[in-house]
Scaffold this active site. Structure first.
Site, PDB file in Angstrom:
ATOM      1  N   ARG A  73       7.427   2.947  21.338  1.00  0.00           N
ATOM      2  CA  ARG A  73       5.457   3.862  21.886  1.00  0.00           C
ATOM      3  C   ARG A  73       6.337   3.252  23.757  1.00  0.00           C
ATOM      4  O   ARG A  73       6.248   2.091  24.143  1.00  0.00           O
ATOM      5  CB  ARG A  73       4.536   2.705  21.302  1.00  0.00           C
ATOM      6  CG  ARG A  73       4.829   3.206  20.228  1.00  0.00           C
ATOM      7  CD  ARG A  73       3.910   2.573  19.375  1.00  0.00           C
ATOM      8  NE  ARG A  73       3.922   1.902  18.489  1.00  0.00           N
ATOM      9  CZ  ARG A  73       3.970   2.913  16.858  1.00  0.00           C
ATOM     10  NH1 ARG A  73       2.891   4.365  17.297  1.00  0.00           N
ATOM     11  NH2 ARG A  73       3.408   2.405  15.565  1.00  0.00           N
ATOM     12  N   ARG A 110      -3.198 -10.399 -13.870  1.00  0.00           N
ATOM     13  CA  ARG A 110      -3.387 -10.837 -12.720  1.00  0.00           C
ATOM     14  C   ARG A 110      -3.699  -8.945 -12.244  1.00  0.00           C
ATOM     15  O   ARG A 110      -4.138  -8.077 -12.549  1.00  0.00           O
ATOM     16  CB  ARG A 110      -1.856 -10.681 -11.673  1.00  0.00           C
ATOM     17  CG  ARG A 110      -1.309 -12.351 -12.014  1.00  0.00           C
ATOM     18  CD  ARG A 110      -0.570 -12.337 -11.392  1.00  0.00           C
ATOM     19  NE  ARG A 110      -0.017 -13.730 -11.218  1.00  0.00           N
ATOM     20  CZ  ARG A 110       1.038 -14.838 -11.352  1.00  0.00           C
ATOM     21  NH1 ARG A 110       2.178 -13.727 -10.765  1.00  0.00           N
ATOM     22  NH2 ARG A 110       1.103 -16.072 -11.653  1.00  0.00           N
ATOM     23  N   ARG A 145      -3.302   2.889   9.892  1.00  0.00           N
ATOM     24  CA  ARG A 145      -3.850   1.559  10.626  1.00  0.00           C
ATOM     25  C   ARG A 145      -5.248   2.504  10.992  1.00  0.00           C
ATOM     26  O   ARG A 145      -6.924   2.084  11.083  1.00  0.00           O
ATOM     27  CB  ARG A 145      -3.415   1.927  11.891  1.00  0.00           C
ATOM     28  CG  ARG A 145      -3.999   1.021  13.165  1.00  0.00           C
ATOM     29  CD  ARG A 145      -3.149   0.794  14.404  1.00  0.00           C
ATOM     30  NE  ARG A 145      -2.411   1.466  14.398  1.00  0.00           N
ATOM     31  CZ  ARG A 145      -1.321   2.268  15.608  1.00  0.00           C
ATOM     32  NH1 ARG A 145      -1.232   0.924  15.730  1.00  0.00           N
ATOM     33  NH2 ARG A 145      -0.872   3.483  15.506  1.00  0.00           N
ATOM     34  N   ARG A 199      -3.044 -12.375  -6.751  1.00  0.00           N
ATOM     35  CA  ARG A 199      -1.983 -12.106  -6.024  1.00  0.00           C
ATOM     36  C   ARG A 199      -2.065 -10.822  -5.036  1.00  0.00           C
ATOM     37  O   ARG A 199      -2.992  -9.932  -5.173  1.00  0.00           O
ATOM     38  CB  ARG A 199      -0.891 -11.932  -6.762  1.00  0.00           C
ATOM     39  CG  ARG A 199      -0.532 -12.568  -7.168  1.00  0.00           C
ATOM     40  CD  ARG A 199      -0.133 -14.204  -6.461  1.00  0.00           C
ATOM     41  NE  ARG A 199      -0.029 -15.407  -8.104  1.00  0.00           N
ATOM     42  CZ  ARG A 199      -0.109 -16.138  -8.254  1.00  0.00           C
ATOM     43  NH1 ARG A 199      -1.403 -15.822  -8.152  1.00  0.00           N
ATOM     44  NH2 ARG A 199       0.726 -17.707  -9.255  1.00  0.00           N
ATOM     45  N   ARG A 240       7.657   3.533   6.047  1.00  0.00           N
ATOM     46  CA  ARG A 240       8.044   4.506   7.194  1.00  0.00           C
ATOM     47  C   ARG A 240       9.206   5.178   6.583  1.00  0.00           C
ATOM     48  O   ARG A 240      10.370   5.496   7.306  1.00  0.00           O
ATOM     49  CB  ARG A 240       8.112   3.573   8.541  1.00  0.00           C
ATOM     50  CG  ARG A 240       6.533   3.436   8.882  1.00  0.00           C
ATOM     51  CD  ARG A 240       6.248   4.121  10.334  1.00  0.00           C
ATOM     52  NE  ARG A 240       6.852   3.641  10.681  1.00  0.00           N
ATOM     53  CZ  ARG A 240       7.018   3.004  11.733  1.00  0.00           C
ATOM     54  NH1 ARG A 240       4.834   2.807  12.425  1.00  0.00           N
ATOM     55  NH2 ARG A 240       7.421   2.239  12.950  1.00  0.00           N
ATOM     56  N   ARG A 263      17.003  19.036  13.199  1.00  0.00           N
ATOM     57  CA  ARG A 263      17.991  19.553  12.827  1.00  0.00           C
ATOM     58  C   ARG A 263      17.406  20.967  12.832  1.00  0.00           C
ATOM     59  O   ARG A 263      17.576  22.255  13.608  1.00  0.00           O
ATOM     60  CB  ARG A 263      17.732  19.195  11.439  1.00  0.00           C
ATOM     61  CG  ARG A 263      19.417  20.735  10.420  1.00  0.00           C
ATOM     62  CD  ARG A 263      19.611  19.753   9.622  1.00  0.00           C
ATOM     63  NE  ARG A 263      19.796  20.947   8.584  1.00  0.00           N
ATOM     64  CZ  ARG A 263      19.618  21.513   8.026  1.00  0.00           C
ATOM     65  NH1 ARG A 263      18.439  21.936   7.640  1.00  0.00           N
ATOM     66  NH2 ARG A 263      20.845  22.691   6.912  1.00  0.00           N
ATOM     67  N   ALA A 264      16.095  21.657  12.241  1.00  0.00           N
ATOM     68  CA  ALA A 264      15.113  22.899  12.608  1.00  0.00           C
ATOM     69  C   ALA A 264      15.426  22.973  14.276  1.00  0.00           C
ATOM     70  O   ALA A 264      15.361  23.789  14.331  1.00  0.00           O
ATOM     71  CB  ALA A 264      14.044  22.378  11.805  1.00  0.00           C
ATOM     72  N   ARG A 322      18.582  24.270  15.248  1.00  0.00           N
ATOM     73  CA  ARG A 322      19.306  25.237  14.725  1.00  0.00           C
ATOM     74  C   ARG A 322      19.170  26.605  15.151  1.00  0.00           C
ATOM     75  O   ARG A 322      19.645  27.718  15.274  1.00  0.00           O
ATOM     76  CB  ARG A 322      19.274  25.249  13.289  1.00  0.00           C
ATOM     77  CG  ARG A 322      20.476  23.459  12.886  1.00  0.00           C
ATOM     78  CD  ARG A 322      21.469  24.662  12.188  1.00  0.00           C
ATOM     79  NE  ARG A 322      22.825  23.212  12.029  1.00  0.00           N
ATOM     80  CZ  ARG A 322      23.066  22.564  11.336  1.00  0.00           C
ATOM     81  NH1 ARG A 322      23.340  23.191   9.665  1.00  0.00           N
ATOM     82  NH2 ARG A 322      24.169  21.535  11.602  1.00  0.00           N
ATOM     83  N   LYS A 346     -14.090  -6.064 -18.191  1.00  0.00           N
ATOM     84  CA  LYS A 346     -12.989  -7.440 -18.400  1.00  0.00           C
ATOM     85  C   LYS A 346     -12.005  -7.528 -18.929  1.00  0.00           C
ATOM     86  O   LYS A 346     -11.226  -8.644 -18.666  1.00  0.00           O
ATOM     87  CB  LYS A 346     -14.291  -8.940 -18.652  1.00  0.00           C
ATOM     88  CG  LYS A 346     -15.515  -8.363 -18.139  1.00  0.00           C
ATOM     89  CD  LYS A 346     -15.931  -9.484 -16.675  1.00  0.00           C
ATOM     90  CE  LYS A 346     -17.354  -8.989 -15.533  1.00  0.00           C
ATOM     91  NZ  LYS A 346     -17.453  -7.846 -15.908  1.00  0.00           N
ATOM     92  N   GLU A 383      -7.227   0.438  -9.692  1.00  0.00           N
ATOM     93  CA  GLU A 383      -8.325   1.191 -10.066  1.00  0.00           C
ATOM     94  C   GLU A 383      -9.170   0.601  -9.131  1.00  0.00           C
ATOM     95  O   GLU A 383     -11.079   0.593  -9.103  1.00  0.00           O
ATOM     96  CB  GLU A 383      -8.715  -1.018 -10.673  1.00  0.00           C
ATOM     97  CG  GLU A 383      -8.072  -1.260 -12.374  1.00  0.00           C
ATOM     98  CD  GLU A 383      -7.172  -0.691 -12.371  1.00  0.00           C
ATOM     99  OE1 GLU A 383      -6.006  -0.962 -11.563  1.00  0.00           O
ATOM    100  OE2 GLU A 383      -6.871  -0.415 -13.492  1.00  0.00           O
TER     101      GLU A 383
HETATM  102  O1  F6P Z   1       3.009   5.245  11.546  1.00  0.00           O
HETATM  103  C1  F6P Z   1       2.044   5.052  11.585  1.00  0.00           C
HETATM  104  C2  F6P Z   1       1.889   3.785  11.355  1.00  0.00           C
HETATM  105  O2  F6P Z   1       2.626   3.551   9.885  1.00  0.00           O
HETATM  106  C3  F6P Z   1       0.621   2.897  11.864  1.00  0.00           C
HETATM  107  O3  F6P Z   1      -0.026   3.267   9.837  1.00  0.00           O
HETATM  108  C4  F6P Z   1       0.845   1.794  10.903  1.00  0.00           C
HETATM  109  O4  F6P Z   1      -0.592   0.844  12.073  1.00  0.00           O
HETATM  110  C5  F6P Z   1       1.468   1.682  13.035  1.00  0.00           C
HETATM  111  O5  F6P Z   1       2.332   2.819  12.423  1.00  0.00           O
HETATM  112  C6  F6P Z   1       2.032   0.036  12.416  1.00  0.00           C
HETATM  113  O6  F6P Z   1       3.594   0.648  13.096  1.00  0.00           O
HETATM  114  P1  F6P Z   1       4.215  -0.298  14.082  1.00  0.00           P
HETATM  115  O7  F6P Z   1       4.461  -1.708  13.354  1.00  0.00           O
HETATM  116  O8  F6P Z   1       6.114   0.005  15.051  1.00  0.00           O
HETATM  117  O9  F6P Z   1       3.275  -0.614  15.249  1.00  0.00           O
END
Ligand code: F6P
Length: 327
Positions: A75, A166, A175, A249, A258, A24-25, A28, A214, A191
């Site tokens: 991608r 738990r 990543r 768990r 995201r 948008r920025a 505009r 503990k 923690e």
């Molecule tokens: O957008 C970055 C990111 O969230 C990474 O932290 C993560 O590994 C990757 O995208 C996973 O993206 P996708 O599931 O779209 O391949």
């Protein structure tokens, strides 16, 4: 005299909340400076396929609050090849596009960097990724929203963890970077956290569980998906073997991190940087990402921006905060 009359804008790589505010920025600001703005769909894929749309004031109305990206993202493998980039360049020229704003992360800027070296075409980048793993900006667009999403999810996990006594291992995105884990870990009162930047994480964790308190009703360990130990389930198994007394768990937060409406911080960052990106192109900037450091606008060459990690923040001093605060 500056010859830029038509600016193309695209989003690429993983989407991030605030990308729409950035689009948008750009649109505009382009209109404000009497430019034509062309939207490119699905990132570099749309550039290679000439998937272009005209953008006007209205096409970005009512999107500042929306997560995702109206331009879609992808991608793109073909942009990694010289043939793909040639097609992209030919499409830009054929459609009279004079400059590009690319919104994304390290993959986006790596592609742009190769492209501008081959074709001397003006490109400015905006940092759009939830990972916050770019140099040259304190925060990337989407990071603030993502860590708030994580904190609100972990707060809910804490309720049930506390009720059942738990230990939870919560896996968050990142990543190659532990910055989502680090900040959300502090914000959610975790923690411990495990991040790819620190190799001794698992040893430290085991020693802290052996020697630590503990009597806590619940324990939350946040692990970045990129941590070298191998994911939350593997860590869960390892801890179950070592500490059979713990009720353990695992929760993997995944792509909810995201999505969602961007925070005000992300909207403002995206809006400010989007306008500056257009002004930067008009002032002759290219091959750089526009970021914000200490509230100042900073241009960083693509090859520096993609050097990742804000090392300072993934440091022992920050990790020590978690140790001190989780007593
Ligand atoms: O957008 C970055 C990111 O969230 C990474 O932290 C993560 O590994 C990757 O995208 C996973 O993206 P996708 O599931 O779209 O391949």
């Amino acid at each position: 005299m500056n010859k830029i009359k038509n600016i193309g804008v695209l989003t690429s790589g993983g989407d991030a909340p605030g990308m729409n505010a950035a689009i948008r920025a750009v649109v505009r600001a382009g209109i404000y400076y009497d430019l034509k703005v062309t939207g490119i769909l699905r990132g570099y894929e749309g550039l290679v396929q000439a998937d272009f749309i005209d953008m006007d004031r209205k096409s970005v109305a009512n999107i500042i609050q929306r997560g995702g990206t109206i331009l879609k993202t992808a991608r793109c493998d073909s942009f990694r090849t010289p043939e793909g980039r040639k097609k992209a360049y030919d499409n830009l020229i054929a459609n009279n596009i004079d400059a590009l704003v690319v919104i994304g992360g390290d993959g986006t800027f790596t592609g742009a960097n190769v492209f501008i070296k081959e074709y001397d075409f003006p490109v400015i980048g905006l940092p759009g990724t939830i990972d916050n793993d770019l140099a040259g900006t304190d925060f990337t667009i989407g990071y603030d929203t993502a860590i708030n999403t994580v904190v609100s999810a972990v707060d809910k996990i804490r309720d049930t963890a506390e009720s059942h006594n738990r230990l939870f291992i919560v896996e968050v995105m990142g990543r190659d970077s532990g910055l989502i884990a680090l900040r959300s870990g502090i914000g959610a009162g975790a923690e411990a956290i495990l991040i790819p930047e620190v190799e001794t994480g698992m040893d430290d964790l085991i020693s802290r569980l052996e020697h630590g308190r503990k009597d806590k009703a619940s324990k939350i360990i946040i692990v970045a998906e990129g941590d070298e130990i191998g994911g939350a389930f593997h860590i869960g198994e390892t801890l179950k073997d070592k500490f059979p007394g713990y009720d353990i768990r695992v929760s993997v937060l995944g792509h909810i991190q995201r999505g969602g409406s961007p925070s005000c911080m992300d909207r403002v960052l995206a809006s400010r940087l989007g306008v500056i990106a257009v002004e930067g192109l008009l002032n002759g900037h290219s091959g750089e990402m526009v970021g914000q450091l200490d509230r100042e606008v900073v241009y960083t060459p693509f090859d520096q921006a993609i050097k990742h990690i804000n090392i300072e923040e993934a440091s022992p001093a920050w990790l020590k905060l978690i140790e001190i605060l989780s007593l």
